[in-house]
Design a protein around this motif. Structure first.
Motif, PDB file in Angstrom:
ATOM      1  N   LYS A   1      26.946  12.977-127.128  1.00 16.65           N
ATOM      2  CA  LYS A   1      26.949  14.261-127.811  1.00 16.65           C
ATOM      3  C   LYS A   1      25.649  15.036-127.651  1.00 16.65           C
ATOM      4  CE  LYS A   1      26.007  11.942-132.213  1.00 16.65           C
ATOM      5  NZ  LYS A   1      26.570  11.645-133.514  1.00 16.65           N
ATOM      6  N   TRP A   2      24.606  14.413-127.119  1.00 12.57           N
ATOM      7  CA  TRP A   2      23.357  15.176-126.987  1.00 12.57           C
ATOM      8  C   TRP A   2      23.302  15.974-125.687  1.00 12.57           C
ATOM      9  CZ3 TRP A   2      23.289  14.816-131.554  1.00 12.57           C
ATOM     10  CH2 TRP A   2      23.147  13.666-132.288  1.00 12.57           C
ATOM     11  N   VAL A   3      24.356  15.922-124.856  1.00 15.70           N
ATOM     12  CA  VAL A   3      24.381  16.754-123.659  1.00 15.70           C
ATOM     13  C   VAL A   3      24.450  18.214-124.079  1.00 15.70           C
ATOM     14  CG1 VAL A   3      25.535  17.230-121.492  1.00 15.70           C
ATOM     15  CG2 VAL A   3      25.579  14.916-122.423  1.00 15.70           C
ATOM     16  N   ARG A   4      23.473  19.023-123.685  1.00 21.20           N
ATOM     17  CA  ARG A   4      23.356  20.359-124.247  1.00 21.20           C
ATOM     18  C   ARG A   4      24.176  21.403-123.516  1.00 21.20           C
ATOM     19  NH1 ARG A   4      17.187  21.548-124.720  1.00 21.20           N
ATOM     20  NH2 ARG A   4      17.989  23.562-125.315  1.00 21.20           N
ATOM     21  N   SER A   5      24.394  21.254-122.220  1.00 19.14           N
ATOM     22  CA  SER A   5      25.195  22.247-121.513  1.00 19.14           C
ATOM     23  C   SER A   5      25.561  21.688-120.158  1.00 19.14           C
ATOM     24  CB  SER A   5      24.402  23.555-121.337  1.00 19.14           C
ATOM     25  OG  SER A   5      23.472  23.419-120.285  1.00 19.14           O
ATOM     26  N   ASN A   6      26.238  22.498-119.367  1.00 20.39           N
ATOM     27  CA  ASN A   6      26.659  22.013-118.059  1.00 20.39           C
ATOM     28  C   ASN A   6      25.550  22.120-117.021  1.00 20.39           C
ATOM     29  OD1 ASN A   6      26.658  24.770-118.037  1.00 20.39           O
ATOM     30  ND2 ASN A   6      28.533  24.993-116.827  1.00 20.39           N
ATOM     31  N   VAL A   7      24.336  22.435-117.445  1.00 19.02           N
ATOM     32  CA  VAL A   7      23.250  22.544-116.472  1.00 19.02           C
ATOM     33  C   VAL A   7      22.040  21.705-116.860  1.00 19.02           C
ATOM     34  CG1 VAL A   7      23.858  24.814-115.625  1.00 19.02           C
ATOM     35  CG2 VAL A   7      22.427  24.635-117.642  1.00 19.02           C
ATOM     36  N   GLU A   8      22.219  20.778-117.807  1.00 21.95           N
ATOM     37  CA  GLU A   8      21.084  19.943-118.162  1.00 21.95           C
ATOM     38  C   GLU A   8      21.533  18.527-118.441  1.00 21.95           C
ATOM     39  OE1 GLU A   8      17.305  19.779-121.234  1.00 21.95           O
ATOM     40  OE2 GLU A   8      18.799  21.330-121.426  1.00 21.95           O
ATOM     41  N   ALA A   9      20.715  17.580-118.028  1.00 29.28           N
ATOM     42  CA  ALA A   9      21.070  16.176-118.189  1.00 29.28           C
ATOM     43  C   ALA A   9      20.924  15.735-119.640  1.00 29.28           C
ATOM     44  CB  ALA A   9      20.140  15.327-117.312  1.00 29.28           C
ATOM     45  N   PRO A  10      21.583  14.629-120.003  1.00 29.89           N
ATOM     46  CA  PRO A  10      21.399  14.077-121.342  1.00 29.89           C
ATOM     47  C   PRO A  10      19.946  13.682-121.574  1.00 29.89           C
ATOM     48  CG  PRO A  10      23.258  13.047-120.223  1.00 29.89           C
ATOM     49  CD  PRO A  10      22.531  13.871-119.212  1.00 29.89           C
ATOM     50  N   ARG A  11      19.523  13.743-122.826  1.00 32.30           N
ATOM     51  CA  ARG A  11      18.182  13.303-123.164  1.00 32.30           C
ATOM     52  C   ARG A  11      18.097  11.781-123.051  1.00 32.30           C
ATOM     53  NH1 ARG A  11      15.565  17.039-127.717  1.00 32.30           N
ATOM     54  NH2 ARG A  11      16.232  19.023-126.891  1.00 32.30           N
ATOM     55  N   PRO A  12      17.015  11.266-122.474  1.00 31.81           N
ATOM     56  CA  PRO A  12      16.931   9.820-122.228  1.00 31.81           C
ATOM     57  C   PRO A  12      16.478   9.057-123.467  1.00 31.81           C
ATOM     58  CG  PRO A  12      14.956  10.895-121.389  1.00 31.81           C
ATOM     59  CD  PRO A  12      15.855  11.993-121.947  1.00 31.81           C
ATOM     60  N   TRP A  13      17.279   9.095-124.534  1.00 37.05           N
ATOM     61  CA  TRP A  13      16.921   8.347-125.737  1.00 37.05           C
ATOM     62  C   TRP A  13      16.893   6.848-125.434  1.00 37.05           C
ATOM     63  CZ3 TRP A  13      14.958  12.107-127.831  1.00 37.05           C
ATOM     64  CH2 TRP A  13      15.606  13.262-128.225  1.00 37.05           C
ATOM     65  N   THR A  14      16.070   6.145-126.161  1.00 40.75           N
ATOM     66  CA  THR A  14      15.942   4.700-125.975  1.00 40.75           C
ATOM     67  C   THR A  14      16.525   3.963-127.172  1.00 40.75           C
ATOM     68  OG1 THR A  14      13.739   4.737-126.968  1.00 40.75           O
ATOM     69  CG2 THR A  14      13.882   4.972-124.589  1.00 40.75           C
ATOM     70  N   GLY A  15      17.631   4.475-127.701  1.00 40.84           N
ATOM     71  CA  GLY A  15      18.143   4.000-128.979  1.00 40.84           C
ATOM     72  C   GLY A  15      18.605   2.554-129.001  1.00 40.84           C
ATOM     73  N   ASN A  16      19.012   1.982-127.849  1.00 48.07           N
ATOM     74  CA  ASN A  16      19.488   0.606-127.801  1.00 48.07           C
ATOM     75  C   ASN A  16      20.644   0.368-128.765  1.00 48.07           C
ATOM     76  OD1 ASN A  16      17.377   0.009-126.003  1.00 48.07           O
ATOM     77  ND2 ASN A  16      15.989  -0.309-127.703  1.00 48.07           N
ATOM     78  N   GLY A  17      21.489   1.358-128.909  1.00 48.96           N
ATOM     79  CA  GLY A  17      22.619   1.217-129.814  1.00 48.96           C
ATOM     80  C   GLY A  17      23.918   1.077-129.048  1.00 48.96           C
ATOM     81  N   VAL A  18      25.029   1.220-129.763  1.00 48.41           N
ATOM     82  CA  VAL A  18      26.346   1.134-129.162  1.00 48.41           C
ATOM     83  C   VAL A  18      26.566   2.351-128.264  1.00 48.41           C
ATOM     84  CG1 VAL A  18      28.813   1.125-129.655  1.00 48.41           C
ATOM     85  CG2 VAL A  18      27.240  -0.173-131.106  1.00 48.41           C
TER      86      VAL A  18
ATOM     87  N   GLY B   1      15.345   2.321-131.216  1.00 49.57           N
ATOM     88  CA  GLY B   1      14.644   3.580-131.107  1.00 49.57           C
ATOM     89  C   GLY B   1      15.480   4.790-131.466  1.00 49.57           C
ATOM     90  N   HIS B   2      14.977   5.957-131.090  1.00 43.61           N
ATOM     91  CA  HIS B   2      15.650   7.221-131.364  1.00 43.61           C
ATOM     92  C   HIS B   2      16.968   7.250-130.607  1.00 43.61           C
ATOM     93  CE1 HIS B   2      15.354  11.202-133.105  1.00 43.61           C
ATOM     94  NE2 HIS B   2      15.736  11.755-131.967  1.00 43.61           N
ATOM     95  N   GLY B   3      18.038   7.544-131.312  1.00 49.75           N
ATOM     96  CA  GLY B   3      19.355   7.531-130.710  1.00 49.75           C
ATOM     97  C   GLY B   3      20.161   6.300-131.063  1.00 49.75           C
TER      98      GLY B   3
END
Length: 584
Positions: free
Chosen positions: A265-282, A553-555
């Motif tokens: 869900k953190w993908v912001r638009s069709n021209v930018e990659a997802p943010r590289p969170w290091t959340g280590n979650g599901v 971490g975050h995410g």
């Protein structure tokens, strides 16, 4: 996802031709001032331009310089430098200058003189500003979002030059002349489908405040069977995000390569990659979420992403503020009623739930606290600071400086801003402030520290946001800190002060989840918020706090998005009082 033009190598390989047509270069003798000069023809833009000129400098030809520099700054890698300066009413054929002087700021290099001698690929970007004659009596210039989410490297209408290869040596001095040759095209809005609908409305409230048409909207995800049951009404899950035109929860009906990310869900638009969170979650990709959403036994609810960029950021934080205007009122009084009318949503508090992470986490909690009856519960993940005694690692009420740790030895490291989930420092507060100061003067960076000041803080005498601290020195403005607290943006302080009034309408509605090693040190404020809520009486809050341990971490998410929606649907069903809802 786009990480640069697919033809970038071809463009840059033609550097000799481009130098002849769009750039000239001269190397003054001695140690004369280094500078870049930019121009544009009347055929490209007939009117004068006020804005900010970015000179982006890529050591390699792997990506257009503007894309590489933007992503390097916003992803906080700091590997591709840029320098920037404001221009005012720059006429066609007139020269705008970005020089090695006090008017130019850079990132990650503070001074153009620190650039190592060598060959580079350079490109200029003009981030165009709009004049706003606001209802508060101030006239300001800022970037009018073009439905791209306040991104200067991508915004439609911004001017760019062709990438060119040059040799730069600040010890010898240089003068590079760049010509703007293109306007960036409109963003491609994803088409509506059976499942996903896009809404965009002009807000009367915000248009009045800004003295300029302001738009808000939503991406709406419809449940299975929506068209086949025209008389059925539905409960709604509101997901809070940064700006995105994509469907809630990364929903997509076809699998794609490399679709699984920590938080689709953190993908912001069709021209930018997802943010590289290091959340280590599901993890759960958008196609997997679709498979659950489309299954026979899945809850039948509607999901909504709000879209509400401002002239200061990709997102308004969904609240009223002195600098952004009445975004909170516009969302609650204009946008939500319009959505409920268009999409057969149940217009009752028990049938509206909230979720979101990071910025969306703060928003989801703030909306629930400010409108305790309007919403029926929030599942808030890794929120931005919700107790300003831990504004990341800063106590804004007692610390005197954002960069220097109180009572630390003279040679102690400065205050960090970002870490890995193992605790390795990635960037300091001073470094992120340098990036933001270089990205925009007067709070116009469209980045994190500046938007917090714009949302939470007062307006300065010049009409722009009054920053919480001086971006160069780090000295905290205590009057701004007090304003933030007194106007209810410190959510812990607001909740504690107002609990006798709002508490009865929040019982069982607050669910807050975060990793214990959040990249941006956000867990500490959550712990303090929990300490306050645990001591609530008459009534007790009866909510929950969940922490990811160890080294989350975050995410971090303890559940998939599909399981989250099921949990929220069960909560709404339990609180429906037997009223009809298409939950299954």
């Amino acid at each position: 996802m786009t990480n640069g033009n697919s033809g970038a190598r071809g463009l840059l390989a033609a550097a000799t031709i481009l130098l002849a047509s769009g750039c000239s270069f001269s190397a003054p003798s001695g140690t004369e001032e280094s500078r870049f000069e930019v121009t544009f023809d009347q055929s490209l833009n007939a009117a004068p331009i006020t804005g900010r000129v970015f000179i982006t400098i890529n050591p390699t030809d792997t990506q257009e310089p503007r894309l590489a520099a933007y992503q390097s700054a916003r992803m906080r890698t700091g590997r591709v430098p840029f320098f920037a300066a404001d221009v005012h009413a720059l006429e066609p054929a007139a020269v705008g200058v970005v020089a090695a002087d006090s008017n130019t700021l850079g990132y990650p290099l503070t001074d153009m003189k620190d650039l190592k001698a060598g060959d580079y690929y350079v490109q200029a970007v003009m981030n165009v500003y709009t004049e706003f004659k606001r209802a508060d009596g101030h006239t300001i210039w800022a970037h009018m979002d073009q439905w791209e989410g306040q991104r200067w490297a991508f915004s439609p209408g911004n001017l760019i030059s062709d990438p060119v290869k040059v040799h730069l040596d600040p010890t010898e001095g240089f003068n590079v002349k760049l010509k703007f040759t293109k306007k960036l095209p409109p963003i491609e809005v994803p088409p509506d489908t059976k499942w996903v609908k896009h809404v965009k409305i002009q807000s009367p409230m915000l248009t009045k405040f800004w003295g300029h048409p302001i738009f808000i909207g939503a991406a709406v995800l419809l449940p299975k069977g929506y068209d086949e049951h025209p008389n059925q009404k539905y409960a709604t899950v509101y997901e809070q995000n940064h700006f995105t035109l994509n469907a809630p929860f990364g929903f997509r009906t076809e699998p794609i390569a490399n679709d699984t990310v920590k938080n689709p869900k953190w993908v912001r638009s069709n021209v930018e990659a997802p943010r590289p969170w290091t959340g280590n979650g599901v993890t759960q990709n958008g196609y997997e979420f679709y498979q659950a959403w489309n299954s026979d036994n899945y809850p039948r609810v509607i999901s909504v992403n709000f879209i509400h960029p401002t002239p200061y950021f990709d997102d308004s934080y969904a609240v009223n503020s002195a600098n952004n205007g009445p975004f909170g009122d516009a969302i609650i009084q204009e946008l939500v009623p319009e959505l409920e009318k268009q999409f057969r949503m149940i217009p009752e508090g028990w049938a509206r739930t909230l979720t979101g992470g990071s910025t969306g986490g703060w928003e989801s909690l703030a909306l629930q606290l400010y409108h305790p009856k309007f919403f029926g519960g929030t599942w808030t993940f890794f929120p931005d600071p919700i107790d300003f005694r831990r504004y990341q690692l800063i106590d804004i009420y007692n610390d005197s400086n954002a960069y220097i740790i109180p009572n630390a030895p003279l040679n102690a490291p400065e205050r960090p801003m970002q870490q890995t989930f193992e605790g390795q420092v990635v960037q300091t507060m001073r470094q992120i402030a340098q990036m933001e100061a270089a990205s925009g003067t007067r709070g116009r960076s469209a980045a994190q520290i500046d938007i917090w000041s714009a949302v939470y803080g007062p307006t300065d005498k010049d009409g722009y946001p009054r920053r919480l601290w001086d971006m160069k020195t780090g000295v905290i403005d205590r009057e701004v800190a007090s304003y933030m607290r007194d106007h209810g943006y410190d959510l812990r302080e607001y909740t504690e002060r107002n609990w006798p009034t709002i508490g009865k309408d929040l019982v069982g509605k607050l669910h807050i989840l975060t990793g214990d090693m959040d990249d941006f040190y956000l867990a500490y404020a959550v712990y303090m918020f929990e300490d306050m809520l645990k001591n609530t009486k008459n009534p007790h809050y009866e909510g929950e706090f969940t922490y990811g341990r160890p080294m989350k971490g975050h995410g971090w998410h303890p559940m998939t998005n599909s399981d989250l929606v099921k949990t929220m649907a069960e909560h709404m069903q339990k609180n429906s009082g037997g009223r009809t809802a298409a939950m299954h």
